[in-house]
Design a protein around this motif. Structure first.
Motif, PDB file in Angstrom:
ATOM      1  N   ARG A  32       0.835  -1.212   0.000  1.00 48.62           N
ATOM      2  CA  ARG A  32       0.000   0.000   0.000  1.00 48.62           C
ATOM      3  C   ARG A  32       0.867   1.258   0.000  1.00 48.62           C
ATOM      4  NH1 ARG A  32      -5.110  -0.512   3.975  1.00 48.62           N
ATOM      5  NH2 ARG A  32      -5.556   1.424   2.875  1.00 48.62           N
ATOM      6  N   LEU A  33       1.906   1.251   0.813  1.00 46.86           N
ATOM      7  CA  LEU A  33       2.813   2.403   0.864  1.00 46.86           C
ATOM      8  C   LEU A  33       3.562   2.564  -0.456  1.00 46.86           C
ATOM      9  CD1 LEU A  33       4.168   1.829   4.485  1.00 46.86           C
ATOM     10  CD2 LEU A  33       2.650   3.700   3.749  1.00 46.86           C
ATOM     11  N   GLN A  34       3.978   1.452  -1.036  1.00 44.07           N
ATOM     12  CA  GLN A  34       4.694   1.488  -2.316  1.00 44.07           C
ATOM     13  C   GLN A  34       3.795   2.046  -3.419  1.00 44.07           C
ATOM     14  OE1 GLN A  34       7.983   0.728  -2.882  1.00 44.07           O
ATOM     15  NE2 GLN A  34       7.653   1.509  -4.941  1.00 44.07           N
ATOM     16  N   ARG A  37       3.705   5.705  -3.093  1.00 39.44           N
ATOM     17  CA  ARG A  37       4.999   6.276  -3.514  1.00 39.44           C
ATOM     18  C   ARG A  37       5.118   6.324  -5.037  1.00 39.44           C
ATOM     19  NH1 ARG A  37      11.004   4.010  -2.543  1.00 39.44           N
ATOM     20  NH2 ARG A  37      12.073   5.945  -2.971  1.00 39.44           N
ATOM     21  N   LEU A  47      -2.592   8.084   0.705  1.00 39.57           N
ATOM     22  CA  LEU A  47      -1.496   8.233   1.665  1.00 39.57           C
ATOM     23  C   LEU A  47      -1.975   8.085   3.106  1.00 39.57           C
ATOM     24  CD1 LEU A  47       1.441   8.869   2.432  1.00 39.57           C
ATOM     25  CD2 LEU A  47       0.835  11.306   2.306  1.00 39.57           C
ATOM     26  N   ALA A  50      -3.029   4.487   3.892  1.00 32.75           N
ATOM     27  CA  ALA A  50      -1.881   3.570   3.917  1.00 32.75           C
ATOM     28  C   ALA A  50      -1.061   3.767   5.190  1.00 32.75           C
ATOM     29  CB  ALA A  50      -1.010   3.772   2.681  1.00 32.75           C
ATOM     30  N   LEU A  51      -0.852   5.022   5.575  1.00 35.55           N
ATOM     31  CA  LEU A  51      -0.121   5.298   6.815  1.00 35.55           C
ATOM     32  C   LEU A  51      -0.896   4.806   8.030  1.00 35.55           C
ATOM     33  CD1 LEU A  51       1.228   8.895   6.120  1.00 35.55           C
ATOM     34  CD2 LEU A  51       2.580   6.788   6.290  1.00 35.55           C
ATOM     35  N   ASN A  54      -0.632   0.990   8.292  1.00 33.17           N
ATOM     36  CA  ASN A  54       0.699   0.610   8.774  1.00 33.17           C
ATOM     37  C   ASN A  54       0.853   0.927  10.261  1.00 33.17           C
ATOM     38  OD1 ASN A  54       3.313  -0.485   7.886  1.00 33.17           O
ATOM     39  ND2 ASN A  54       4.080   1.501   8.563  1.00 33.17           N
ATOM     40  N   THR A  91       6.088   7.984  10.655  1.00 36.50           N
ATOM     41  CA  THR A  91       4.708   8.235  10.241  1.00 36.50           C
ATOM     42  C   THR A  91       4.281   9.646  10.623  1.00 36.50           C
ATOM     43  OG1 THR A  91       4.174   5.884  10.445  1.00 36.50           O
ATOM     44  CG2 THR A  91       2.319   7.424  10.478  1.00 36.50           C
ATOM     45  N   LEU A 103       8.805   7.515   2.511  1.00 37.64           N
ATOM     46  CA  LEU A 103       8.084   6.239   2.600  1.00 37.64           C
ATOM     47  C   LEU A 103       9.032   5.039   2.486  1.00 37.64           C
ATOM     48  CD1 LEU A 103       4.946   7.032   0.416  1.00 37.64           C
ATOM     49  CD2 LEU A 103       5.020   6.697   2.898  1.00 37.64           C
ATOM     50  N   ILE A 107       8.560   1.161   3.980  1.00 32.02           N
ATOM     51  CA  ILE A 107       8.389   0.037   3.043  1.00 32.02           C
ATOM     52  C   ILE A 107       9.473  -1.009   3.282  1.00 32.02           C
ATOM     53  CG2 ILE A 107       8.472  -0.603   0.592  1.00 32.02           C
ATOM     54  CD1 ILE A 107       7.337   2.312   0.069  1.00 32.02           C
TER      55      ILE A 107
END
Length: 121
Positions: A32-34, A37, A47, A50-51, A54, A91, A103, A107
């Motif tokens: 999700r973070l990738q 990005r 964003l 996803a944050l 995580n 974060t 990010l 990741i």
């Protein structure tokens, strides 16, 4: 946090190996973070979600490893807790000043921990 713990518990029942579950959740968070990005210039609407995903995942990890009855050795628990604190600080920094390069550590940490849990080099 309750929703992340609930989701974690539901998936745990479906997967016999807790290490595999943790690895899959970390890889999902990393993906999700990738995605955010890679699409940074076009669309970063994911964003925040996803944050949050995580952060919730790492909150569960932190809660678990700081429990006095956790089975991992104290040194390993401390290392995981230190990584968790780094993830939380990173974060917060991303919320304050969003930058795609910030990010990368989140990741990479998720992928590296997942690889370790799955026994990959």
């Amino acid at each position: 946090m309750h929703s992340a713990a609930k989701a974690y518990g539901q998936v745990a029942q479906q997967i016999a190996n807790p290490r595999e579950l943790e690895a899959r959740l970390l890889l999902k968070a990393a993906a999700r973070l990738q995605h955010v990005r890679e699409d940074w210039e076009k669309d970063r609407s994911d964003l925040s979600d996803a944050l949050l995903y995580n952060r919730k995942l790492w909150t569960v990890f932190l809660t678990s490893v700081t429990s006095p009855d956790h089975a991992l050795p104290a040194a390993v628990r401390q290392n995981v807790a230190n990584l968790g604190l780094f993830v939380m600080n990173q974060t917060i920094e991303m919320v304050r000043e969003p930058r795609p390069e910030a990010l990368a550590p989140l990741i990479n940490i998720n992928r590296e921990i997942a690889a370790g849990l799955l026994g990959q080099p």
